[in-house]
Design a protein around this motif. Sequence first.
Motif, PDB file in Angstrom:
ATOM      1  N   GLU A  97      36.712  41.874  28.510  1.00 36.69           N
ATOM      2  CA  GLU A  97      37.763  40.842  28.580  1.00 36.69           C
ATOM      3  C   GLU A  97      38.330  40.484  27.205  1.00 36.69           C
ATOM      4  O   GLU A  97      39.511  40.222  27.079  1.00 36.69           O
ATOM      5  CB  GLU A  97      37.195  39.563  29.212  1.00 36.69           C
ATOM      6  CG  GLU A  97      37.319  39.509  30.713  1.00 36.69           C
ATOM      7  CD  GLU A  97      37.126  38.103  31.220  1.00 36.69           C
ATOM      8  OE1 GLU A  97      38.091  37.530  31.739  1.00 36.69           O
ATOM      9  OE2 GLU A  97      36.004  37.559  31.078  1.00 36.69           O
ATOM     10  N   ASP A 100      40.775  45.161  23.808  1.00 37.41           N
ATOM     11  CA  ASP A 100      42.001  45.751  24.366  1.00 37.41           C
ATOM     12  C   ASP A 100      41.672  46.920  25.302  1.00 37.41           C
ATOM     13  O   ASP A 100      42.539  47.682  25.695  1.00 37.41           O
ATOM     14  CB  ASP A 100      42.923  46.205  23.223  1.00 37.41           C
ATOM     15  CG  ASP A 100      42.223  47.204  22.303  1.00 37.41           C
ATOM     16  OD1 ASP A 100      41.032  47.521  22.554  1.00 37.41           O
ATOM     17  OD2 ASP A 100      42.855  47.681  21.343  1.00 37.41           O
ATOM     18  N   LYS A 101      40.404  47.062  25.683  1.00 33.08           N
ATOM     19  CA  LYS A 101      39.982  48.185  26.544  1.00 33.08           C
ATOM     20  C   LYS A 101      40.533  48.015  27.957  1.00 33.08           C
ATOM     21  O   LYS A 101      40.554  46.907  28.492  1.00 33.08           O
ATOM     22  CB  LYS A 101      38.458  48.278  26.625  1.00 33.08           C
ATOM     23  CG  LYS A 101      37.757  48.366  25.282  1.00 33.08           C
ATOM     24  CD  LYS A 101      38.002  49.677  24.605  1.00 33.08           C
ATOM     25  CE  LYS A 101      37.260  49.766  23.291  1.00 33.08           C
ATOM     26  NZ  LYS A 101      37.916  50.663  22.345  1.00 33.08           N
ATOM     27  N   THR A 102      40.925  49.151  28.545  1.00 36.74           N
ATOM     28  CA  THR A 102      41.528  49.103  29.883  1.00 36.74           C
ATOM     29  C   THR A 102      40.642  49.812  30.905  1.00 36.74           C
ATOM     30  O   THR A 102      39.802  50.645  30.546  1.00 36.74           O
ATOM     31  CB  THR A 102      42.906  49.787  29.868  1.00 36.74           C
ATOM     32  OG1 THR A 102      42.733  51.144  29.428  1.00 36.74           O
ATOM     33  CG2 THR A 102      43.871  49.073  28.937  1.00 36.74           C
ATOM     34  N   TYR A 104      40.549  51.631  35.028  1.00 37.69           N
ATOM     35  CA  TYR A 104      41.251  52.162  36.210  1.00 37.69           C
ATOM     36  C   TYR A 104      40.212  52.266  37.318  1.00 37.69           C
ATOM     37  O   TYR A 104      39.080  52.712  37.083  1.00 37.69           O
ATOM     38  CB  TYR A 104      41.815  53.546  35.864  1.00 37.69           C
ATOM     39  CG  TYR A 104      42.793  54.113  36.860  1.00 37.69           C
ATOM     40  CD1 TYR A 104      44.154  54.190  36.567  1.00 37.69           C
ATOM     41  CD2 TYR A 104      42.368  54.599  38.103  1.00 37.69           C
ATOM     42  CE1 TYR A 104      45.067  54.730  37.467  1.00 37.69           C
ATOM     43  CE2 TYR A 104      43.279  55.129  39.010  1.00 37.69           C
ATOM     44  CZ  TYR A 104      44.625  55.193  38.685  1.00 37.69           C
ATOM     45  OH  TYR A 104      45.531  55.721  39.573  1.00 37.69           O
ATOM     46  N   SER A 121      40.457  40.708  38.977  1.00 43.58           N
ATOM     47  CA  SER A 121      41.409  40.041  38.067  1.00 43.58           C
ATOM     48  C   SER A 121      41.220  38.534  38.101  1.00 43.58           C
ATOM     49  O   SER A 121      41.396  37.865  37.071  1.00 43.58           O
ATOM     50  CB  SER A 121      42.856  40.355  38.450  1.00 43.58           C
ATOM     51  OG  SER A 121      43.083  41.714  38.283  1.00 43.58           O
ATOM     52  N   GLY A 126      40.856  38.172  31.732  1.00 46.58           N
ATOM     53  CA  GLY A 126      41.218  38.956  30.553  1.00 46.58           C
ATOM     54  C   GLY A 126      41.039  40.460  30.739  1.00 46.58           C
ATOM     55  O   GLY A 126      41.347  41.245  29.834  1.00 46.58           O
ATOM     56  N   LEU A 127      40.564  40.866  31.912  1.00 49.46           N
ATOM     57  CA  LEU A 127      40.307  42.300  32.127  1.00 49.46           C
ATOM     58  C   LEU A 127      41.629  43.033  32.372  1.00 49.46           C
ATOM     59  O   LEU A 127      42.445  42.584  33.179  1.00 49.46           O
ATOM     60  CB  LEU A 127      39.368  42.468  33.342  1.00 49.46           C
ATOM     61  CG  LEU A 127      38.914  43.893  33.653  1.00 49.46           C
ATOM     62  CD1 LEU A 127      38.037  44.452  32.531  1.00 49.46           C
ATOM     63  CD2 LEU A 127      38.138  43.937  34.982  1.00 49.46           C
ATOM     64  N   LYS A 128      41.808  44.158  31.678  1.00 49.09           N
ATOM     65  CA  LYS A 128      43.076  44.888  31.809  1.00 49.09           C
ATOM     66  C   LYS A 128      42.913  46.042  32.792  1.00 49.09           C
ATOM     67  O   LYS A 128      42.476  47.128  32.416  1.00 49.09           O
ATOM     68  CB  LYS A 128      43.537  45.394  30.441  1.00 49.09           C
ATOM     69  CG  LYS A 128      44.011  44.251  29.545  1.00 49.09           C
ATOM     70  CD  LYS A 128      43.440  44.330  28.149  1.00 49.09           C
ATOM     71  CE  LYS A 128      43.389  42.979  27.482  1.00 49.09           C
ATOM     72  NZ  LYS A 128      42.069  42.326  27.513  1.00 49.09           N
ATOM     73  N   VAL A 130      44.533  48.813  34.713  1.00 53.05           N
ATOM     74  CA  VAL A 130      45.832  49.478  34.530  1.00 53.05           C
ATOM     75  C   VAL A 130      46.208  50.386  35.700  1.00 53.05           C
ATOM     76  O   VAL A 130      47.272  51.004  35.680  1.00 53.05           O
ATOM     77  CB  VAL A 130      45.867  50.274  33.200  1.00 53.05           C
ATOM     78  CG1 VAL A 130      45.916  49.313  32.022  1.00 53.05           C
ATOM     79  CG2 VAL A 130      44.674  51.221  33.085  1.00 53.05           C
ATOM     80  N   PRO A 152      43.298  55.281  30.730  1.00 53.79           N
ATOM     81  CA  PRO A 152      42.390  54.125  30.656  1.00 53.79           C
ATOM     82  C   PRO A 152      41.180  54.434  29.776  1.00 53.79           C
ATOM     83  O   PRO A 152      40.782  55.596  29.647  1.00 53.79           O
ATOM     84  CB  PRO A 152      41.955  53.934  32.113  1.00 53.79           C
ATOM     85  CG  PRO A 152      42.058  55.304  32.707  1.00 53.79           C
ATOM     86  CD  PRO A 152      43.207  55.976  32.018  1.00 53.79           C
TER      87      PRO A 152
END
Length: 240
Positions: A97, A100-102, A104, A121, A126-128, A130, A152
């Motif tokens: 979170e 900047d790690k994403t 999938y 989410s 803060g979890l990305k 993608v 990702p």
Amino acid sequence: MKINVCDIEFDDLTPDEAVERGMALLDTPGASYIVTPNPEIAWACRRDAELKAIVNGADLVLADGIGIVYGAKILGRPMKGKVAGCDFILDMFARMEDTDKTVYLLGAKPGVVEKAAENLSSQFPGLKIVGTSDGYFKEDAPVVERINAVSPDLLLVCLGAPKQEKWMAANAERLDVRLMAGLGGSLDVFAGIVERAPEKWQKLGLEWLYRLKKEPKRIKRMSVLPAFLISMVGRRIAGK
Ligand code: UDP
């Protein structure tokens, strides 16, 4: 340190240590992968050399299930404890979170994976996340293309065992990801369509029994557990 149970080389880690290793793999070049074998998978590896090589070739082999921990104890090689794949990945999400790690999400039925993304989410704002793809596709190439379009850092591969392990190994070279984790039915849990055992049952090491109570049709799959443990007793006696 590695601990051999039923010819699978498990990483002997606490949940916190496992997350540290997982986070480090997110910064390691190439597509690393994590497997989470339970006794059912370890047992399947006896008759599937390809699966065994894939499992033992993983960058992290987590003991998913109290059966593995019991097996290790019977063999006289006590482990620090189990690291349930579901808990491991939630801990990873919490850590991711603030970075900047994403991620999938791949797997589960259409609709379920999207619901899992929605719930995750809310739980981890803060979890990305993608991208998502369900696990009922015919060809790998279009799925790989969709994933590579967003590159990702982490790819959850939730296709059930042994499909997910074989899928990760077959596609590792062409996937533009840092880390994959094969996590079975986790997306069903995150979507809220499969309920995890209450904490009390988990603490008693009876999560498997709760699951059996909820899904009696799993009895056939779970019947490998006694065979697995008896085989560990045999190995101990034989000094293997
Ligand atoms: N699944 C999938 N594609 C398939 C077969 C299964 O995405 O071709 C999904 C299925 O919908 C479920 C998960 O894989 O979400 C397997 O769950 P199960 O509880 O059987 O896995 P386990 O954790 O026991 O390995």
